[in-house]
Structure formats: structure tokens, C-alpha cells
Scaffold this active site. Sequence first.
Site, PDB file in Angstrom:
ATOM      1  CE1 TYR A 112      30.451  27.176  42.796  1.00 14.44           C
ATOM      2  CE2 TYR A 112      31.537  27.082  40.667  1.00 14.44           C
ATOM      3  CZ  TYR A 112      31.560  27.405  42.006  1.00 14.44           C
ATOM      4  OH  TYR A 112      32.692  27.968  42.545  1.00 14.44           O
ATOM      5  CG  HIS A 180      34.050  24.012  46.304  1.00 13.60           C
ATOM      6  ND1 HIS A 180      32.977  23.963  45.445  1.00 13.60           N
ATOM      7  CD2 HIS A 180      34.336  25.329  46.457  1.00 13.60           C
ATOM      8  CE1 HIS A 180      32.627  25.203  45.103  1.00 13.60           C
ATOM      9  NE2 HIS A 180      33.430  26.029  45.707  1.00 13.60           N
ATOM     10  CB  SER A 260      34.406  36.728  44.272  1.00 11.62           C
ATOM     11  OG  SER A 260      33.368  35.795  44.264  1.00 11.62           O
ATOM     12  N   PRO A 261      36.939  38.060  41.844  1.00  7.73           N
ATOM     13  CG  PRO A 261      37.854  38.034  39.695  1.00  7.73           C
ATOM     14  CD  PRO A 261      36.990  37.225  40.623  1.00  7.73           C
ATOM     15  NE  ARG A 264      30.481  36.396  46.986  1.00  4.96           N
ATOM     16  CZ  ARG A 264      31.634  36.401  47.669  1.00  4.96           C
ATOM     17  NH1 ARG A 264      32.283  37.536  47.861  1.00  4.96           N
ATOM     18  NH2 ARG A 264      32.146  35.284  48.143  1.00  4.96           N
ATOM     19  N   GLY A 265      30.757  41.290  41.508  1.00  6.57           N
ATOM     20  CA  GLY A 265      30.224  42.353  40.672  1.00  6.57           C
ATOM     21  C   GLY A 265      30.247  43.724  41.301  1.00  6.57           C
ATOM     22  CG  PHE A 266      30.278  46.158  45.593  1.00  7.66           C
ATOM     23  CD1 PHE A 266      29.013  46.684  45.783  1.00  7.66           C
ATOM     24  CD2 PHE A 266      31.365  46.831  46.143  1.00  7.66           C
ATOM     25  CE1 PHE A 266      28.826  47.853  46.509  1.00  7.66           C
ATOM     26  CE2 PHE A 266      31.188  47.989  46.861  1.00  7.66           C
ATOM     27  CZ  PHE A 266      29.908  48.506  47.048  1.00  7.66           C
ATOM     28  N   GLY A 270      28.137  48.509  39.179  1.00  5.80           N
ATOM     29  CA  GLY A 270      26.753  48.375  38.729  1.00  5.80           C
ATOM     30  C   GLY A 270      25.768  47.983  39.819  1.00  5.80           C
TER      31      GLY A 270
END
Length: 386
Positions: A112, A180, A260-261, A264-266, A270
Site C-alpha cells: 500500500y 498477501h 472491502s466489506p 470498495r464503498g459501493f 455514494g
Amino acid sequence: MEKNNKTSISRRSFLKTAAAAGAALTVQPAINRIKAANVALNGENVSSVKKDGMPHRTLGTGRAAFEVSALGFGVMGMTYNRSRHPDKKQCIRLLHEAVERGVTLFDTAIIYGPLTNEQLAGEALAEFRGRINVTTKFGHEVIDGKATGRQDSRPATIRHYCEESLRRLRLDVLPMFYQHRADPSVPAEEVAQTIADLMKEGKVQHWGMCEVSAETIRRAHAVCPLTAIQSEYHLMHRLVEENGVLGVCRELGIGFVPYSPINRGFLGGGINEYTLFDPTNDNRQTLPRFQPEAIRANTRIVNVLQQFGRTRGMTSAQVALGWLLQKAPWIVPIPGTTKLSHLEENLRTLDFNLTPQEWLELETAVAAIPVVGERYNAEQQRQVGG
């Protein structure tokens, strides 16, 4: 903007209602810590222990057991792959707020940035050593601060990455060190033995693997017991239910950490087909599921979550997190955010108490809508499931 947002509770409307309280929460975090209720879970509670008002869960069993807060915090988006982000001082302030609210699990990785996310986590969280745990990940090759796109889990490389992560995170021992991505040239048993040696040397306490198959989990666990598996898991991506990964975690007593629960924001409501992602710092623009046509089609799933949450006082993000939490008491999601209002929203998920029948109703409604677009492009997809 969602077409149905006048009749549903969206993440944006939650932000507006939370904004007024944000300043007070910053000033008096101890007074306003989350009061978490026990959530019914097939006859079990979310947690058998609470600390500072926050439910805790245990990842792993036996000597691999690792007690953490029921919700963790994904640090990645503060510097990497999530478009614009606040300056460092604001990020540090938000991480401190998460600690004050009882979060004890913080997740980062060498890749990251690369490196910058670990550096931020180290600067922000080192003062809380003994109170919280920062987990990190190795595997993606990084040379001179740049990602090469290759995997490298050779024993000497793992040792090198371990020392470097300890330095950046300002720690004497890594609470948990994940692989990872699998390295096709290094057997899982060899990786596990290297980690076992690092544990004997007092440099690593627990370990985990990310996006690996059930067979790989068995092979690695037989050499050095795993504490957790980390994979993508949410209402729009349930592969771990089908490929045996969740089953083998249950069988072997290994915890599971969904990344990403909120997709990824979807699933927070928003994002729409007109959302622009920063071309220099946002991988969503490269993902098939985040192309305008796919977003337009998949918004129907967000609408279902919003409608489900509206009669229960929940936002769609809280519905998404709540669904994961009720799946098993050894599942600990790690949502990330750069906003205090979203942190508050995520943690308040723990206040809700829904029945198994209600969650089944949600699953049935979502399953009736086909998901459009793959989660990864071809290059990234080749790196998962090893």
C-alpha cells in the site's frame, strides 16, 4: 446521485445527520464510545467479551488465538487506491478516534503506497502499543520503494520484509503477518515454516494468508497454525462460501477477515455511474465492476440494501457490515474510511439486533439480482486463489 435516495437512508444522508455531532465526538470520545448490543447469531452472541463498550471476537484457536475488536479498520485507503484523501494530520486524528472508540485491529500492507501506508500506521499508532494491534502483509515484490508486479515469498525475502515492517510500524513484534498473495514458485509449507521460525525468534505473533484456496490453507496450517484468512467477501462477492474457504476455516478453527466489506464503498450508496475516480490513485477505475454500465446495473443491489435498512434505521453500509457479522462469530470485517462520520456509521452497526429470518430475507432479495462485472481485471485475477 441515487435515483431512489428520497425514499431510502443513504450513506450521504447519514453523513449529514452525523456531521453536527462530529465535533462533539472529537472533543469527548471517551464519553461517546459506541455502546454495542449483542447480535443474535444462530444461538450465539457476536462476542463473549466486551472491552470499553466494544464487542470483541477471537480469530483463530489454541495457540493461534488472537482477540480483537468485532470490527477492525482498513488503513489502505488513507494513502492508496482510493482517490483523494485527507492530509496526514487528519488521517492520524481519525486513527486516534478509532482507537478511542474501541477499535483494536488495524490493517495495512507493504504494497500500500508502497510503504507509505505502513509509515502512516506506524507514526499514528505506535503510541498505542499494547492496547491495539497493527497487522501487515508481505508477498508483493517491492524494490526501491516501487512495486514490480511480481510475487516474492522466498524465506530470505519474508525475513527482509519482516524487519522492514517492524521498523516502519515502530514495533518490536508484528501482531499478525499475512502472506498477501501466494507465490507460485514457493510452496505454502515453506512459507509457513519461515513464519514459524520468525515466531520462535519473537518477531511475529500470528500469521495469516490472503486470497488462497482451501487446499493451500490446509497445507500451510499443518506446518504452522493459521490465525486468519483474509479475502474479499460481501453481498456482491460470496465466492468463499462456494470454494471451501469458509468451510475449511470453520473446520480448522481459523478466523476470517473480509476486506472491502462494503465493496470498495459501493454498497454505501455514494457511488454512481458518473463518479470519477482519480486516475493516479484509485484502482477502481480499472475494475470491470466499477465501469459506468456495471455501476448502473448493480445500483439495484444498493437499492435493496437501502430499502431493507430504511425500516430498521440502518444505512446500506450498516446492512452490508451487519450481514457479515452475523455469518459467524469468528468473522471480523475491516472497513476503511477517511471520514469521522463514516467511522461512526460503521461502528454503530454493532448496535443493531436482527433475526436470522430478516437476514435471510435480505439474502434472498439480493440473490435475485445478477451482479454485473468481474471484481478484478485479468491481471489481478491471476493473483488470487493460489
